[in-house]
Design a protein around this motif. Structure first.
Motif, mmCIF file in Angstrom:
data_model
loop_
_atom_site.group_PDB
_atom_site.id
_atom_site.type_symbol
_atom_site.label_atom_id
_atom_site.label_comp_id
_atom_site.label_asym_id
_atom_site.label_seq_id
_atom_site.Cartn_x
_atom_site.Cartn_y
_atom_site.Cartn_z
ATOM 1 N N SER A 40 0.828 -1.210 0.000
ATOM 2 C CA SER A 40 0.000 0.000 0.000
ATOM 3 C C SER A 40 0.860 1.256 0.000
ATOM 4 C CB SER A 40 -0.924 0.012 1.220
ATOM 5 O OG SER A 40 -1.781 -1.116 1.215
ATOM 6 N N SER A 41 1.920 1.255 0.802
ATOM 7 C CA SER A 41 2.774 2.446 0.901
ATOM 8 C C SER A 41 3.536 2.703 -0.388
ATOM 9 C CB SER A 41 3.748 2.293 2.073
ATOM 10 O OG SER A 41 4.628 1.200 1.861
ATOM 11 N N VAL A 42 4.069 1.642 -1.012
ATOM 12 C CA VAL A 42 4.853 1.868 -2.231
ATOM 13 C C VAL A 42 3.966 2.305 -3.380
ATOM 14 C CG1 VAL A 42 6.678 0.276 -1.530
ATOM 15 C CG2 VAL A 42 4.785 -0.575 -2.915
ATOM 16 N N VAL A 43 2.749 1.761 -3.453
ATOM 17 C CA VAL A 43 1.827 2.198 -4.510
ATOM 18 C C VAL A 43 1.477 3.671 -4.314
ATOM 19 C CG1 VAL A 43 -0.515 1.957 -5.422
ATOM 20 C CG2 VAL A 43 0.882 -0.080 -5.006
ATOM 21 N N LEU A 44 1.215 4.049 -3.072
ATOM 22 C CA LEU A 44 0.872 5.439 -2.784
ATOM 23 C C LEU A 44 2.015 6.371 -3.151
ATOM 24 C CD1 LEU A 44 -1.064 7.501 -1.510
ATOM 25 C CD2 LEU A 44 0.000 7.014 0.690
ATOM 26 N N ILE A 45 3.243 6.014 -2.755
ATOM 27 C CA ILE A 45 4.398 6.877 -3.009
ATOM 28 C C ILE A 45 4.756 6.912 -4.485
ATOM 29 C CG2 ILE A 45 6.875 7.145 -2.593
ATOM 30 C CD1 ILE A 45 6.382 6.040 0.224
ATOM 31 N N ASP A 46 4.723 5.740 -5.148
ATOM 32 C CA ASP A 46 5.128 5.672 -6.551
ATOM 33 C C ASP A 46 4.235 6.508 -7.456
ATOM 34 O OD1 ASP A 46 7.158 4.031 -5.815
ATOM 35 O OD2 ASP A 46 6.258 2.178 -6.539
#
Length: 403
Positions: A40-46
């Motif tokens: 969830s965090s990497v999708v949000l940041i990317d």
């Protein structure tokens, strides 16, 4: 171009995240909740940077300093997340050929990649905090036989590229810059352009009060940079580039500054004098025939009436003007900014490297050719991302020396 680059980096970030998820997360962290949080965090940041760019491009308030800050910090968060992981991925991949060649299940490059990734993460955090807020003073001496006796030891303080629109309203950076300049007790202060980031309203009353406190014996001279010229104003109905330039010019004159637009002024000491000439920024870059012709006309208007025997301090936001000025015999010392050293310098002993070298033959510091000098200031503020690594905000103190 910047949007294509961001899209490529976002795609690369997804590939790296998949690699790290399969190599590290699935093997080292078996908990389901941790995997969900990580993904969830990497999708949000990317994709945060992509969303921020789209909002900036098409949003109704895209010209506001708040929106600019949001875009800059989203871009920074993206690179803060992607950079260390990319370093880890590239280095840890070397474990695979070692395994194939030795049949030994190597993890040494994975550990090395982890260490280098953590180091890069720390450096980027430093660059976004101390690195972009700590002003350094560069001291330079420029000698010439044309410098009059009365101006031997004349001290010029140069600052550039403040980009006020990228600073918070309560930022202390401008106040620190003003205090640094005043502590140097210069004879003349030069602003090398890009005082604002998008439009004249970036120069708020708070910033104006701080800038008005700059002191020198011969005042402050200023030129306009590409950001000052309103080239990046999207809503030209609400405020046109021409209106923004007029408002910014008026605001600088109200500060007591001398704005040089293809013009020159003289500083007199007794019977001696030197000339200070300023050229306006030429839209469209340099190299095209029409741009070169317009630059030649600007140089002629600014410097054409200055006697060859008079020492001329030429101020140009872009350092690319210097080569043309030298060819036409203008400017004994040219002062510029614009490049920022792309807000990153890497030092190895006496050697300094920056991505700026790939785009600019002259990109930072002092250059000399045919008896003429150029100094490029690394600037005060930031663009695109709020980070400076090895290229801290700079105020330059230049001392003129008679040979």
């Amino acid at each position: 171009m910047r949007y294509v680059l961001i899209a490529i980096m976002a795609l690369l970030a997804v590939v790296v995240d998949i690699y790290i998820y399969r190599r590290v997360i699935c093997r080292r962290f078996p908990w389901h909740w941790f995997k969900v949080v990580y993904l969830s965090s990497v999708v949000l940041i990317d994709f945060a940077v992509v969303v921020a760019m789209l909002i900036y491009k098409f949003g109704a308030e895209r010209q506001s300093p708040a929106m600019m800050l949001a875009v800059m910090w989203a871009t920074y968060l993206f690179f803060l997340s992607t950079g260390p992981k990319l370093v880890y991925a590239l280095v840890s991949l070397l474990d695979y050929p070692v395994r194939w060649l030795t049949r030994y299940r190597s993890h040494i490059f994975g550990y090395l990649g982890t260490g280098l990734g953590v180091l890069l993460f720390g450096v980027m955090c430093y660059g976004a905090t101390t690195g972009r807020r700590t002003i350094r003073v560069e001291r330079v001496t420029v000698c010439s036989a044309k410098i009059p006796v009365a101006f031997d030891g004349f001290r010029v303080a140069l600052f550039s590229d403040v980009h006020l629109g990228t600073l918070r309203s309560r930022s202390v950076l401008v106040r620190r810059m003003v205090e640094t300049i005043n502590d140097l007790n210069p004879d003349l202060v030069v602003n090398g352009g890009d005082l604002v980031n998008i439009q004249a309203s970036d120069l708020t009353s708070r910033f104006a009060e701080q800038l008005a406190e700059i002191r020198s014996h011969s005042g402050v001279v200023s030129v306009l940079g590409n950001h000052d010229k309103g080239f990046y104003i999207f809503d030209t109905v609400r405020v046109s580039p021409h209106q923004s330039v007029e408002e910014l010019s008026r605001a600088q004159r109200q500060l007591g500054w001398t704005l040089l637009v293809d013009s020159a002024a003289y500083i007199v000491r007794g019977r001696d004098s030197i000339a200070v000439a300023g050229v306006d920024y030429v839209r469209g870059g340099y190299g095209a025939d029409d741009a070169d012709n317009r630059l030649d006309a600007s140089l002629d208007r600014a410097c054409g009436g200055i006697a060859d025997s008079t020492f001329c301090l030429l101020v140009s936001h872009s350092p690319q003007v210097w080569n043309r000025a030298v060819e036409r015999g203008y400017g004994d010392l040219t002062l510029s900014g614009h490049v920022h050293a792309m807000q990153m310098k890497l030092r190895l002993g006496q050697r300094v490297w920056s991505f700026a070298q790939l785009l600019y033959p002259e990109w930072s510091g002092l250059y000399e050719r045919d008896g003429r000098s150029l100094y490029i200031n690394d600037g005060i503020g930031c663009v695109m991302f709020p980070m400076r690594i090895g290229a801290r905000p700079e105020v330059t103190l230049i001392t003129l020396c008679r040979e």
